[in-house]
Design a protein around this motif. Structure first.
Motif, short mmCIF file in Angstrom:
data_model
loop_
_atom_site.label_atom_id
_atom_site.label_comp_id
_atom_site.label_asym_id
_atom_site.label_seq_id
_atom_site.Cartn_x
_atom_site.Cartn_y
_atom_site.Cartn_z
N LEU A 106 -5.45 15.81 1.94
CA LEU A 106 -6.23 15.22 0.85
C LEU A 106 -5.37 14.34 -0.05
CD1 LEU A 106 -8.65 18.05 -0.33
CD2 LEU A 106 -9.17 15.98 0.94
N LEU A 107 -4.17 14.83 -0.35
CA LEU A 107 -3.28 14.05 -1.22
C LEU A 107 -2.90 12.74 -0.53
CD1 LEU A 107 -1.97 14.31 -3.96
CD2 LEU A 107 -0.01 15.39 -2.88
N GLY A 108 -2.57 12.84 0.75
CA GLY A 108 -2.26 11.63 1.51
C GLY A 108 -3.45 10.69 1.54
N ALA A 109 -4.65 11.26 1.73
CA ALA A 109 -5.85 10.43 1.76
C ALA A 109 -6.06 9.74 0.42
CB ALA A 109 -7.07 11.29 2.11
N ALA A 110 -5.75 10.45 -0.67
CA ALA A 110 -5.90 9.83 -2.00
C ALA A 110 -4.94 8.66 -2.14
CB ALA A 110 -5.65 10.87 -3.09
N ALA A 111 -3.69 8.86 -1.69
CA ALA A 111 -2.71 7.77 -1.79
C ALA A 111 -3.16 6.58 -0.95
CB ALA A 111 -1.34 8.26 -1.34
N LEU A 112 -3.68 6.86 0.25
CA LEU A 112 -4.10 5.77 1.13
C LEU A 112 -5.37 5.10 0.61
CD1 LEU A 112 -3.37 7.42 4.56
CD2 LEU A 112 -2.16 5.53 3.52
N THR A 113 -6.30 5.90 0.08
CA THR A 113 -7.54 5.32 -0.43
C THR A 113 -7.27 4.35 -1.57
OG1 THR A 113 -8.65 7.36 0.11
CG2 THR A 113 -9.83 5.86 -1.33
N SER A 114 -6.29 4.71 -2.41
CA SER A 114 -6.06 3.85 -3.56
C SER A 114 -5.24 2.62 -3.20
CB SER A 114 -5.38 4.63 -4.68
OG SER A 114 -4.22 5.25 -4.19
N THR A 115 -4.72 2.56 -1.97
CA THR A 115 -3.92 1.39 -1.61
C THR A 115 -4.58 0.53 -0.54
OG1 THR A 115 -2.70 2.91 -0.20
CG2 THR A 115 -1.62 2.20 -2.20
N VAL A 116 -5.11 1.14 0.52
CA VAL A 116 -5.56 0.33 1.66
C VAL A 116 -6.94 -0.30 1.44
CG1 VAL A 116 -5.94 0.28 4.14
CG2 VAL A 116 -4.06 1.62 3.19
N PRO A 117 -8.01 0.52 1.29
CA PRO A 117 -9.30 -0.14 1.14
C PRO A 117 -9.56 -0.67 -0.27
CG PRO A 117 -9.58 2.23 1.22
CD PRO A 117 -8.12 1.98 1.27
N THR A 118 -8.83 -0.19 -1.25
CA THR A 118 -9.06 -0.64 -2.63
C THR A 118 -7.73 -1.06 -3.25
OG1 THR A 118 -8.67 1.50 -3.63
CG2 THR A 118 -10.91 1.06 -2.89
N ASP A 119 -7.82 -1.65 -4.42
CA ASP A 119 -6.62 -2.00 -5.17
C ASP A 119 -6.43 -1.09 -6.37
OD1 ASP A 119 -5.59 -3.98 -3.64
OD2 ASP A 119 -6.73 -5.58 -4.61
N LEU A 120 -7.00 0.11 -6.29
CA LEU A 120 -6.93 1.02 -7.42
C LEU A 120 -5.51 1.23 -7.92
CD1 LEU A 120 -9.33 4.04 -6.79
CD2 LEU A 120 -9.22 2.60 -8.81
N TYR A 121 -4.57 1.26 -6.98
CA TYR A 121 -3.20 1.61 -7.37
C TYR A 121 -2.62 0.61 -8.36
CZ TYR A 121 -1.09 -1.96 -4.36
OH TYR A 121 -0.69 -3.14 -3.81
N LEU A 122 -3.15 -0.61 -8.37
CA LEU A 122 -2.63 -1.60 -9.31
C LEU A 122 -2.91 -1.21 -10.76
CD1 LEU A 122 -3.55 -4.94 -7.53
CD2 LEU A 122 -1.31 -3.84 -7.71
N ASN A 123 -3.87 -0.32 -10.97
CA ASN A 123 -4.12 0.17 -12.32
C ASN A 123 -3.01 1.08 -12.82
OD1 ASN A 123 -6.53 -1.14 -12.31
ND2 ASN A 123 -7.77 0.67 -11.85
N TRP A 124 -2.19 1.57 -11.91
CA TRP A 124 -1.23 2.61 -12.29
C TRP A 124 0.21 2.21 -12.07
CZ3 TRP A 124 -4.31 5.40 -8.09
CH2 TRP A 124 -5.63 5.57 -8.53
N VAL A 125 0.50 1.50 -10.98
CA VAL A 125 1.90 1.19 -10.67
C VAL A 125 2.06 -0.29 -10.34
CG1 VAL A 125 2.49 3.51 -9.88
CG2 VAL A 125 1.57 1.87 -8.26
N LYS A 126 3.30 -0.72 -10.14
CA LYS A 126 3.58 -2.11 -9.82
C LYS A 126 3.05 -2.44 -8.42
CE LYS A 126 6.59 -4.36 -11.89
NZ LYS A 126 6.42 -5.39 -12.93
N PRO A 127 2.66 -3.72 -8.23
CA PRO A 127 2.15 -4.12 -6.91
C PRO A 127 3.14 -3.84 -5.79
CG PRO A 127 1.85 -5.88 -8.52
CD PRO A 127 2.61 -4.82 -9.21
N GLY A 128 4.45 -4.03 -6.07
CA GLY A 128 5.46 -3.82 -5.04
C GLY A 128 5.53 -2.38 -4.55
N PHE A 129 4.86 -1.50 -5.27
CA PHE A 129 4.92 -0.08 -4.93
C PHE A 129 3.95 0.30 -3.83
CE2 PHE A 129 5.65 4.33 -6.30
CZ PHE A 129 7.01 4.22 -6.43
N GLY A 130 2.99 -0.60 -3.54
CA GLY A 130 1.96 -0.32 -2.55
C GLY A 130 2.47 0.19 -1.22
#
Lengths: 360, 279
Positions: free
Chosen positions: B12-36
């Motif tokens: 689940l944790l891995g899926a959360a990390a992947l969900t926020s990076t691959v199909p969406t850009d959610l991770y940009l709300n939290w960390v630098k783009p280079g962190f993807g």
């Protein structure tokens, strides 16, 4: 039955998991694990219970996602959630690769290799460990499990602890980040390197002199004697993920709460007082738990404070902070933390005042 | 926490990390783009590891589990079973202390705190935290803008103001604008038309509004506020995004004493949220 279906799942996990896939995956899991081949034995019924629990959890998340997400509009809550998620996800890759590296050390590097590289006398091993901290990139989330596995491989605890402190403080990435943040102030970069290395080595020596073995709790692992190296690797990785990861979340919760709750004005009010300002920034570093690769950028933004206070922020942050305390407690136990953290704090501050007095 | 729970948590944790990076850009709300890429790699590793653990457990964990069921977790102190330890763990045993704090058999079980790993999963899938915005700007209050980094002259400015032809509209980060307005003693910014993008934040006294942007070094926890005051345009709704053209209002007296940096707008245009909310 389950033996036949599960390897397929293992060989083709879908990396592009979406929420839908996650939910579907959860249902698949449940479907796979239902076959009542060894039904009725306590362990398997407990397993089935776990699977049901997770299926329920995933369903609840899906429901909440559909009904609740748009109603979560509390500004303070959302800011808190953003910072919590940010800290967790920022640390997660470092944690995963730190854990993988430490598991590799346990599984693939024979004990004799350590005995060759690290002097057996703890007093001499400590400086070696301190300097080797300057070589390995990684943040504090990675170094805790690595230090744990070093001790398990027979490295003197004092040396492993010195490595634990030095690696996140003075590794190449951190030094480059510091140089970028404090462009044009080479004395600050030098001061950071010197003060952090000095503190790490002195703490190591203090531990050599006064440390007691029974303060450190390291989980003993009873691997089956015939376990393959890959099984050992997998087991120690899961083990470290679960221990260090759980406490990482605790630290992220605490740091996010403080980040949102403590107003910056309080800090500015004390920026003028010479010694107090140093102590305040040290305290701030402990509370904020910012990754050591980022703390230089935060330090440079605290313009009202003296250079020595900024140095304290960068020296204390990587060796003592909430996230780190929680993770150390997870790997080494609270008895250890109760002794180690005060030593780190005192030695780190003394080293900051000394180096700051000389260089800044 | 038993093995299946550990494996599923990792998945689940891995899926959360992947969900926020691959199909969406959610991770940009939290960390630098280079962190993807790092998040993707970590997500893949966690999903794989979780699946492996579950598979291994279903295949052959029976004996270990049964054995463990016999020993209540609280009684693990009794597990000081020296001879059972393998040679490999000799060193560990020496320092183990083995105080019996509830997980003597942690080869199999994880402590309760590991359940907390589900919190980030909940955060991603249920809360989906947005980027920090006007709330953070308002609550950080008075201090505006990053500090001067050093006193080396204008060569340290990394923006493209110096290279731009006179009369050309220069696109600047809010952070670059504030930096120039605050420490550029040569006042190169004066009389140049610049273009800034940020979100609207109401001022405390209700006079004018701020165009703000958060600057991030590593993750949202270290975000620093940069804001520019606008008084000649009616205040839009908080957290809406705008592209503003205008010229810097030169302060009287020393630059360093200016507490706020103001811009005279020539045009104010609404923009849809930029993909990366931070600078």
């Amino acid at each position: 039955m389950s033996e036949r279906t599960t390897p397929e799942r293992g060989s083709a996990p879908d990396p592009a998991t979406s929420l839908g896939d996650t939910i579907a995956g959860g249902w698949d899991d449940r479907g796979d694990e239902l076959p009542p081949a060894d039904w009725g034995r306590s362990s398997s019924s407990r397993r089935t219970g776990t699977v049901w629990l997770f299926a329920l959890f995933i369903t609840a998340m899906a429901v909440a996602h559909a009904w609740l997400t748009d109603d979560l509009t509390g500004q303070a809550f959302l800011a808190w959630a953003t910072i919590f998620t940010a800290i967790s996800f920022q640390a997660l890759p470092f944690l995963v690769f730190g854990v993988a590296l430490s598991a590799a050390l346990v599984a693939f590097v024979p004990t004799s290799a350590y005995q060759r590289f690290i002097p057996s006398r703890p007093g001499r091993a400590v400086p070696v460990a301190g300097v080797s901290g300057a070589l390995l990139p990684g943040c504090e989330c990675a170094s805790v499990p690595i230090a744990g596995s070093l001790i398990k491989r027979g490295v003197a605890p004092a040396a492993a602890l010195t490595f634990l402190l030095a690696a996140p403080s003075i590794n190449p990435i951190v030094m480059i980040a510091t140089a970028v943040a404090f462009a044009g102030q080479p004395e600050m970069i030098l001061a950071r390197f010197a003060a952090s290395l000095l503190a790490s080595v002195v703490i190591g020596w203090v531990w050599v002199r006064f440390g007691r073995a029974d303060w450190l709790r390291l989980p003993s692992r009873t691997h089956a004697p015939n376990a393959s190296k890959w099984e050992v690797f997998r087991e120690s990785m899961v083990h470290d993920m679960m221990h260090a990861g759980g406490y990482l979340v605790v630290g992220a919760l605490a740091a996010a709460t403080l980040n949102v709750m403590v107003p910056r004005e309080w800090l500015m009010a004390v920026a003028e007082a010479p010694v107090i300002s140093v102590l305040v920034l040290a305290l701030l570093a402990i509370l904020l738990s910012i990754c050591s690769e980022a703390d230089a950028f935060v330090a440079v933004s605290l313009t009202d404070f003296s250079p020595t206070a900024k140095l304290a922020f960068m020296v204390i942050g990587p060796i003592v902070d909430l996230k780190l305390i929680a993770m150390q407690a997870g790997v080494f136990g609270w008895r250890f933390v109760a002794r180690f953290v005060p030593i780190c704090l005192v030695v780190g501050l003394l080293s900051t005042f000394l180096i700051g007095g000389i260089l800044l | 926490m038993n093995r299946i729970a550990q494996g599923l948590t990792l998945v689940l944790l891995g899926a959360a990390a992947l969900t926020s990076t691959v199909p969406t850009d959610l991770y940009l709300n939290w960390v630098k783009p280079g962190f993807g890429p790092f998040l993707i790699a970590a997500g893949v590793v966690m999903v794989l590891l979780g699946v492996l653990v579950i598979v291994a457990e279903l295949r052959g964990g029976d004996q270990a589990l049964d054995q463990e069921d016999v020993v209540p977790s609280g009684a693990a102190a009794a597990g000081d079973d020296g001879p059972a330890r393998s040679e490999l763990d000799h060193a560990a045993a020496e320092y183990a202390g083995h105080t019996g704090d509830g997980h003597g058999h942690d080869h199999e079980r994880a402590p309760g705190v590991a359940w907390l790993l589900l919190l980030p999963v909940l955060a991603v899938f249920v809360v989906a935290p947005p980027a920090l915005g006007s709330y953070t700007v308002e609550s950080t209050g008075g201090s505006s803008g990053p500090p001067p980094r050093d006193e080396n002259g204008s060569s340290r400015f990394t923006d493209n103001l110096s290279e731009a032809a006179p009369g050309e509209v220069v696109e600047l980060d809010v952070q670059q604008f504030v930096m120039r307005a605050w420490v550029d003693e040569e006042r190169e910014l004066a009389d140049r038309e610049v273009e800034l993008t940020g979100f609207a934040v109401p001022t405390e006294d209700g006079e004018g509004w701020y165009l703000a942007r958060l600057q991030m070094a590593c993750c949202a926890a270290d975000a620093v506020v940069n804001k520019v005051l606008i008084t000649d345009h009616p205040a839009p709704e908080a957290d809406t995004w705008w592209k503003v053209r205008g010229t810097w209002v030169e302060p009287e007296g020393e630059l360093y004493d200016a507490s706020e940096h103001e811009i005279d707008t020539s045009s104010v245009e609404a923009v849809t949220d930029p993909p990366d909310p931070y600078e």
